[in-house]
Design a protein around this motif. Structure first.
Motif, short mmCIF file in Angstrom:
data_model
loop_
_atom_site.label_atom_id
_atom_site.label_comp_id
_atom_site.label_asym_id
_atom_site.label_seq_id
_atom_site.Cartn_x
_atom_site.Cartn_y
_atom_site.Cartn_z
N UNK A 1 -7.84 -6.10 4.26
CA UNK A 1 -8.21 -4.91 3.50
C UNK A 1 -8.45 -3.76 4.46
N UNK A 2 -8.42 -2.53 3.95
CA UNK A 2 -8.70 -1.37 4.82
C UNK A 2 -10.05 -1.52 5.50
N UNK A 3 -11.01 -2.11 4.81
CA UNK A 3 -12.33 -2.35 5.40
C UNK A 3 -12.19 -3.19 6.66
N UNK A 4 -11.45 -4.29 6.58
CA UNK A 4 -11.26 -5.18 7.72
C UNK A 4 -10.56 -4.47 8.88
N UNK B 1 -19.40 3.40 10.55
CA UNK B 1 -18.05 3.81 10.93
C UNK B 1 -17.17 3.94 9.68
N UNK B 2 -17.23 2.95 8.79
CA UNK B 2 -16.47 2.96 7.54
C UNK B 2 -16.78 4.22 6.75
N UNK C 1 -5.16 7.58 5.75
CA UNK C 1 -6.18 6.74 6.35
C UNK C 1 -6.05 6.73 7.88
N UNK C 2 -4.83 6.63 8.36
CA UNK C 2 -4.58 6.64 9.80
C UNK C 2 -5.07 7.96 10.41
N UNK D 1 0.85 -1.18 0.00
CA UNK D 1 0.00 0.00 0.00
C UNK D 1 0.89 1.24 0.00
N UNK D 2 0.46 2.22 -0.75
CA UNK D 2 1.14 3.50 -0.82
C UNK D 2 1.21 4.14 0.56
N UNK D 3 2.38 4.62 0.94
CA UNK D 3 2.60 5.22 2.27
C UNK D 3 1.73 6.46 2.50
#
Length: 127
Positions: A83-86, A109-110, A9-10, A1-3
């Protein structure tokens, strides 16, 4: 994943946890959740399980330390194929995962994290 995507996202998760602001002093007594990412003791144990590294729950109010902790969790999960979802869903840890309302809460939340990401101008999430 791209940094850059991971960093955005964080930060979007921190914004969602803080209702639109990053609050490193935040503390939820009910959940014993600390810092901008509202880290609970169970997450400290989970990251140790995933990475073997020990982290201090009391230090989750320290911006650099807490962000490194969250990044280590996200990266460990991504390396295992999540995945980001998880990852986002498990980070929320709504406490109702076994109920019929879990998917509804997780989807909300997602979407909220995606909205925070879109508000930063870094991207959008679908779902």
């Amino acid at each position: 994943m791209n940094e850059m995507i991971l960093s955005a996202w964080i930060m979007a998760v921190a914004l969602q946890e803080g209702n639109g602001r990053v609050d490193h002093a935040a503390y939820n007594r009910h959940e014993n959740a600390r810092g901008a990412w509202q880290v609970r003791p169970i997450m400290i144990k989970e990251v140790k399980r995933l990475t073997g590294k020990t982290w201090s729950h009391r230090r989750m109010h320290e911006p650099v330390y807490a962000k490194a902790f969250v990044r280590s969790y996200f990266k460990a999960r991504l390396e295992r194929g999540a995945l980001l979802w998880d990852i986002t869903r498990s980070w929320n840890g709504s406490g109702i995962a076994a109920t019929k309302y879990a998917n509804e809460v997780e989807l909300r939340y997602w979407k909220k994290v995606g909205d925070q990401l879109a508000a930063t101008g870094k991207g959008r999430v679908r779902g």
